[in-house]
Structures are given as C-alpha cells and as structure tokens.
Design a protein around this motif. Structure first.
Motif, mmCIF file in Angstrom:
data_model
loop_
_atom_site.group_PDB
_atom_site.id
_atom_site.type_symbol
_atom_site.label_atom_id
_atom_site.label_comp_id
_atom_site.label_asym_id
_atom_site.label_seq_id
_atom_site.Cartn_x
_atom_site.Cartn_y
_atom_site.Cartn_z
ATOM 1 N N TYR A 45 -20.655 15.284 -4.071
ATOM 2 C CA TYR A 45 -21.752 15.793 -3.263
ATOM 3 C C TYR A 45 -21.279 16.972 -2.416
ATOM 4 N N MET A 46 -22.211 17.895 -2.127
ATOM 5 C CA MET A 46 -21.818 19.124 -1.440
ATOM 6 C C MET A 46 -21.668 18.944 0.061
ATOM 7 N N ASP A 47 -22.600 18.233 0.678
ATOM 8 C CA ASP A 47 -22.547 18.079 2.132
ATOM 9 C C ASP A 47 -21.393 17.191 2.564
ATOM 10 N N LEU A 48 -21.139 16.135 1.805
ATOM 11 C CA LEU A 48 -20.079 15.187 2.138
ATOM 12 C C LEU A 48 -19.661 14.464 0.866
ATOM 13 N N THR A 49 -18.388 14.454 0.604
ATOM 14 C CA THR A 49 -17.898 13.696 -0.548
ATOM 15 C C THR A 49 -16.578 13.035 -0.203
ATOM 16 N N LEU A 50 -16.294 11.939 -0.871
ATOM 17 C CA LEU A 50 -15.031 11.226 -0.738
ATOM 18 C C LEU A 50 -14.133 11.564 -1.921
ATOM 19 N N TYR A 51 -12.840 11.453 -1.716
ATOM 20 C CA TYR A 51 -11.885 11.665 -2.799
ATOM 21 C C TYR A 51 -11.078 10.388 -3.063
ATOM 22 N N GLN A 52 -10.478 9.846 -2.028
ATOM 23 C CA GLN A 52 -9.763 8.591 -2.166
ATOM 24 C C GLN A 52 -9.599 7.957 -0.787
ATOM 25 N N TYR A 53 -9.226 6.708 -0.785
ATOM 26 C CA TYR A 53 -9.103 5.966 0.467
ATOM 27 C C TYR A 53 -8.233 4.753 0.212
ATOM 28 N N GLY A 54 -7.725 4.156 1.292
ATOM 29 C CA GLY A 54 -6.862 3.007 1.088
ATOM 30 C C GLY A 54 -6.321 2.446 2.384
ATOM 31 N N ARG A 55 -5.362 1.563 2.220
ATOM 32 C CA ARG A 55 -4.720 0.890 3.356
ATOM 33 C C ARG A 55 -3.226 0.846 3.078
ATOM 34 N N GLU A 56 -2.427 1.076 4.115
ATOM 35 C CA GLU A 56 -0.984 1.066 3.925
ATOM 36 C C GLU A 56 -0.294 0.379 5.095
ATOM 37 N N THR A 57 0.582 -0.555 4.762
ATOM 38 C CA THR A 57 1.488 -1.174 5.726
ATOM 39 C C THR A 57 2.852 -0.545 5.506
ATOM 40 N N CYS A 58 3.333 0.179 6.495
ATOM 41 C CA CYS A 58 4.514 1.018 6.305
ATOM 42 C C CYS A 58 5.797 0.296 6.671
ATOM 43 N N ALA A 59 6.854 0.618 5.950
ATOM 44 C CA ALA A 59 8.187 0.168 6.306
ATOM 45 C C ALA A 59 8.661 0.948 7.534
ATOM 46 N N PRO A 60 9.597 0.403 8.300
ATOM 47 C CA PRO A 60 10.109 1.140 9.463
ATOM 48 C C PRO A 60 10.598 2.528 9.086
#
Length: 284
Positions: free
Chosen positions: A14-29
């Motif tokens: 979509y032109m006005d607003l579009t998504l590409y990717q998304y997610g969740r991450e639990t990071c190591a120190p």
C-alpha cells in the motif's frame, strides 16, 4: 542465548502505509546490531531489559522497558543489549507516504528518535498493540489496521506529541497537489505545474508542501511512482521497461536509479523477492 522470531508481511504494498516485516527478539548479553543503514522505518518497543541505541557516532540513548526507539531510513544506527540485563523487544519495519507526517505528529523523527509515554498506561497500550501483531501474521488486513492503530497510539500517548491540528489553507493546497499527483503520476509532472494547479507562487507552494507533507513535491512524486511500480512488479508480468513507462519514466535507466534510491535494491531484484506466483489453472 539469543531468540529471534521474524515474520514477513505478505499483503499488498500500500502507498500510504505498508509493512515489510516484524518480529520479537530476546537478545544475548552485549548482542549488537549495526552499524547499519536501513531502507525503511523500524520501530523497536522494549518489553524487558535494557540496552544502548546509537545514531552515527555522537548520539547515544540508554533505554529500558516501556520505551521505544525509531530508526529512520538511511541513518546509520547501532543498538546493543545490556551486559547484565539484556533487552527483549518487538520490532516492526514499515514505510509509506503518510508515515513521515504521522511520526512528526508524535514528535518522533531522526532528531527525536525515542518514544517516551506521557504515563505508564500509554506504554502498556502500545505494548499490547505490538504484541497483537505477532498473533495476526496470517491476516494482512488486520496487520495493516493494527499498524494504523499503533501510529495513532504513538501520536496520542507520546510525551513529545504535537498539538492536534485543525484544518488550514496550507493543508488544503498540499492535499490538492497530492490528488493531482495521484491522477497524473504517469505524466511529466513539474513543481511549476503543481503550483499553477493550486494558483500559488512556485517557491511558496514548495515551502508549504514540504512543511505539511515533510518531503518536497519532487520527492513525493518519485515515491508515489515507485510505490505504483512495486505493485506492478509484484502483480503483473510486465517488463521493467513497460513498468517504467507506465509510471512516468521515459528512460528505464533513470527509473532503475530512482527505484534503487528509494527501495535499496534494483527493480529486477525487488521483483525476484516479492513476485506473487500465478495460481495454477484448476482442472476439472
């Protein structure tokens, strides 16, 4: 230990607003991402823990749960999880012609990339909406609606939000120019033509358009054309040359350069990554 879940948005560009990717991450120190530049906006909301977000080499922000940080296109950023209390975050990559004014209304941008809520309730609301995105990965319309809701929540709950807008003449002229572009994007539109359409001096028109839309008229034309081209690349079998002509470029090389500047890759590579395969003919 690092844990990462990533979803790619499968819906229409979509032109006005579009998504590409998304997610969740639990990071190591001390896990670090960057330094790197991105082609689109990324919003990270911190669920737990702490970390450091750096823009360029001279601006750093120590962040914690309940805050969010915005990465703007083309800016060089690095973000690193804390050693003792590494963060977990949800992130969304998005873009669109309406995104800069939405973020501006929330007081967010390259100079002010940190979301801080006016009260804890705002933070909890944003967290809930972003978590819902992870549960909606099989429904593109719900995801898109959720992204609009997230932007509205950012605007409403941000401690840096701008005062609510009321209709004014500058917005009217900018809207008129946007409608003209949407009807004539495949023609050779000039800023002078847009100014004449609005019966305004060219310099004055250019100023009020950028003040309202946050990009120049020429940048808006280019981005609109590239968004149309993305739809054609994804949904049709037209050649790159045919698509460049359909979106207003007489020269395919100029189109390819403009496309790569906006999207970060060539039209051909973008098509390979995003092409929707044709459905096989059903057999009786």
């Amino acid at each position: 230990m690092n844990e990462n879940i990533t979803y790619i948005f499968q819906g229409t560009n979509y032109m006005d607003l579009t998504l590409y990717q998304y997610g969740r991450e639990t990071c190591a120190p001390l896990l670090s991402c960057g330094p790197a530049a991105h082609n689109h906006y990324l919003l990270h909301y911190i669920l737990d823990g702490k970390g450091l977000f750096t823009i360029g080499t001279d601006r750093s922000y120590s962040l914690h749960a309940g805050q969010a940080f915005l990465i703007c296109p083309k800016s060089i950023t690095t973000y690193t999880a804390d050693k003792a209390d590494p963060w977990t975050y949800i992130w969304i990559e998005f873009d669109g012609l309406k995104v800069p004014p939405f973020l501006s209304d929330a007081g967010l941008g390259l100079q002010h990339p940190i979301y801080a809520p006016t009260d804890p309730a705002g933070s909890r609301e944003l967290e809930s909406l972003m978590l819902q995105m992870l549960d909606s990965h099989d429904n593109s319309l719900r995801l898109l609606g959720g992204m609009y809701w997230i932007l509205e929540t950012l605007i409403r709950t941000s401690s840096r939000r701008k005062p609510p807008k009321t209709g004014n003449l500058q917005e009217f002229y900018a809207h008129e120019a946007q409608m003209y572009i949407e009807r004539h994007y495949n023609q050779n539109i000039t800023v002078a033509q847009l100014a004449n359409w609005c019966n305004l001096d060219r310099s004055y028109f250019g100023k009020i358009f950028k003040d309202t839309v946050l990009v120049t008229p020429q940048e808006y034309i280019i981005r609109y054309r590239i968004n149309v081209a993305c739809d054609l690349l994804k949904d049709t079998d037209l050649s790159i040359g045919d698509i460049s002509a359909q979106v207003g470029y007489d020269n395919q090389l100029h189109f390819s350069r403009a496309f790569k500047k906006v999207m970060g890759i060539s039209p051909r590579d973008w098509k390979k990554r995003n092409r929707i395969p044709a459905m096989p003919d059903s057999k009786e």
